[in-house]
Design an enzyme around this catalytic site. Sequence first.
Site, PDB file in Angstrom:
ATOM      1  N   ARG A  16      35.955  43.136  43.886  1.00 30.35           N
ATOM      2  CA  ARG A  16      36.416  44.457  43.501  1.00 30.35           C
ATOM      3  C   ARG A  16      37.747  44.705  44.223  1.00 30.35           C
ATOM      4  NH1 ARG A  16      31.366  48.371  44.445  1.00 30.35           N
ATOM      5  NH2 ARG A  16      32.853  49.972  43.773  1.00 30.35           N
ATOM      6  N   HIS A  17      38.497  45.670  43.738  1.00 32.31           N
ATOM      7  CA  HIS A  17      39.717  46.115  44.418  1.00 32.31           C
ATOM      8  C   HIS A  17      39.351  46.596  45.826  1.00 32.31           C
ATOM      9  CE1 HIS A  17      37.936  50.018  43.703  1.00 32.31           C
ATOM     10  NE2 HIS A  17      37.676  49.579  42.479  1.00 32.31           N
ATOM     11  N   ASN A  73      36.815  56.147  45.818  1.00 32.74           N
ATOM     12  CA  ASN A  73      35.614  55.588  46.455  1.00 32.74           C
ATOM     13  C   ASN A  73      35.257  56.417  47.683  1.00 32.74           C
ATOM     14  OD1 ASN A  73      36.728  52.220  45.793  1.00 32.74           O
ATOM     15  ND2 ASN A  73      35.133  53.349  44.715  1.00 32.74           N
ATOM     16  N   GLU A  87      37.674  49.446  34.309  1.00 34.37           N
ATOM     17  CA  GLU A  87      36.309  49.847  34.666  1.00 34.37           C
ATOM     18  C   GLU A  87      35.627  50.538  33.493  1.00 34.37           C
ATOM     19  OE1 GLU A  87      33.840  49.211  35.819  1.00 34.37           O
ATOM     20  OE2 GLU A  87      33.318  50.131  37.721  1.00 34.37           O
ATOM     21  N   HIS A 102      36.478  45.675  38.892  1.00 32.30           N
ATOM     22  CA  HIS A 102      35.722  46.889  39.207  1.00 32.30           C
ATOM     23  C   HIS A 102      34.232  46.581  39.137  1.00 32.30           C
ATOM     24  CE1 HIS A 102      39.398  49.293  38.462  1.00 32.30           C
ATOM     25  NE2 HIS A 102      39.636  48.338  37.586  1.00 32.30           N
ATOM     26  N   ARG A 137      44.224  50.716  41.312  1.00 31.45           N
ATOM     27  CA  ARG A 137      43.565  50.148  42.495  1.00 31.45           C
ATOM     28  C   ARG A 137      43.477  48.621  42.470  1.00 31.45           C
ATOM     29  NH1 ARG A 137      40.322  53.286  39.235  1.00 31.45           N
ATOM     30  NH2 ARG A 137      38.169  52.700  38.749  1.00 31.45           N
TER      31      ARG A 137
HETATM   32  O1  F6P Z   1      32.041  53.978  41.879  1.00 33.01           O
HETATM   33  C1  F6P Z   1      32.906  52.964  41.520  1.00 33.01           C
HETATM   34  C2  F6P Z   1      32.703  52.560  40.069  1.00 33.01           C
HETATM   35  O2  F6P Z   1      33.563  51.499  39.802  1.00 33.01           O
HETATM   36  C3  F6P Z   1      32.935  53.697  39.040  1.00 33.01           C
HETATM   37  O3  F6P Z   1      34.283  53.861  38.659  1.00 33.01           O
HETATM   38  C4  F6P Z   1      32.030  53.290  37.914  1.00 33.01           C
HETATM   39  O4  F6P Z   1      31.743  54.353  37.040  1.00 33.01           O
HETATM   40  C5  F6P Z   1      30.833  52.789  38.683  1.00 33.01           C
HETATM   41  O5  F6P Z   1      31.341  52.145  39.831  1.00 33.01           O
HETATM   42  C6  F6P Z   1      29.963  51.855  37.911  1.00 33.01           C
HETATM   43  O6  F6P Z   1      28.749  51.649  38.600  1.00 33.01           O
HETATM   44  P1  F6P Z   1      27.398  52.301  38.062  1.00 33.01           P
HETATM   45  O7  F6P Z   1      27.250  51.767  36.653  1.00 33.01           O
HETATM   46  O8  F6P Z   1      26.337  51.781  38.988  1.00 33.01           O
HETATM   47  O9  F6P Z   1      27.539  53.775  38.048  1.00 33.01           O
END
Ligand code: F6P
Length: 418
Positions: free
Chosen positions: A222-223, A229, A292, A358, A272
Amino acid sequence: MPASSAPPKIAFIMVGLPARGKTFIARKVARYLSWLGHETRVYNVGAYRRSRLGSHHHHSFFDPRNEAASAARTQVALAALEDMLSFLREGGDVGIYDATNNTRERRKFVRARCAAEGLEAVFVESICSDPALVEANIRATKARSPDYEGVPEEEAVRDFRMRIRHYQEGYEEVGEDEGRFVKIIDVGRKMVLQGIEGYLLARVVHFLLNLHVQPRRVWLTRHGESEFNVLGRIGGDSPLSEAGRAYARSLASVVRRRIGQDAVVWTSTLRRTVETAEIVGLAFRAWRALDEIDAGVCDSMTYAEIAGTMPEEHAARQADKFRYRYPRGESYQDVIQRLEPVIFELERQRAPVLVIGHQAALRALYAYMMDRPPHECPFVSIPLHTILELEPTAYGSEERRIDLPPAPLDPEGFRQSS
Ligand code: F6P
């Protein structure tokens, strides 16, 4: 769903001499199609033979003149075929029959059995005339197969070469009068197609065009930690935090020491990942397909805000995280579909590849690399500030995780010292 809208079922029938990469191709196609959501299974006749007749057979067992052994081998081959047909009858989408099928007579029989089930067989023939490639395959996979457990390598290689010779005696290439086929010649140097039509078959052919057998590693990370975050907000396009920039510097030194300057580096188009790659310092390509998961109307919110203001959305996602689509956004299933070109390019690349991505998008790539069922991908752990080093092996990937400083914030907002 009306039956007419269901995609047609496909029976791929592998063809080719031993050590021509049939199992490699079969498993790769199965992994790709399963990842896209098609229920796919490989029926490997070698595995049936070992479980029903035992392993450790001398090459004479494969001599067509050995009548008793030939009859026993035919029996197991037919059992595998019937199991594949039952799988397709009972709801499977794609069956892959992994056997030599090296004579016209055998293929005529297999085609007729498929036709009786209303299925069109598609032959996938691997032809390899380069002795160096065959030899490398024998040493890399066959001499290590359960057939030769405890047998010294040279003896195993010698026996296997004799086994190939037995199959060579009766081998007939697939002819133009045998229906649909894909011929892969010398590991993709050339391909010959006949009767390939329809969306899914075209995808599979495109996928096969990109395959090669040269091993190379893939790194996923990941970044670095972003400002969102730190705030616990999802999505958005925020820059890196100070800790995120420090991670990018740690990553840069791993790239120099372990990954190498010839690495191909891919990012998403979001700030990012791009900032992380800029600090790493190698040329990179930014893919929109790697962005993402689009959280739609929930973008830039915290999980607590979503649960508080849109409890039905929160509950729906909890109930089926894989299929749940954010209003005006995406689901994990959607992310997988848009990542397909990245997978093709990943298969095509011969250089090591570093993907700076991401959480959700990397989970989808990881599920492909590690052959995990797609519905598991929303739950794969891909923490910040960790590199996943994936090393493709003959039939999958091995994984190592490397945590780099600084430790990211924990869910309570504290940073562990590292
Ligand atoms: O929180 C970081 C992130 O990359 C968000 O931008 C994204 O919505 C999420 O993680 C995805 O993870 P999950 O599907 O578990 O919510």
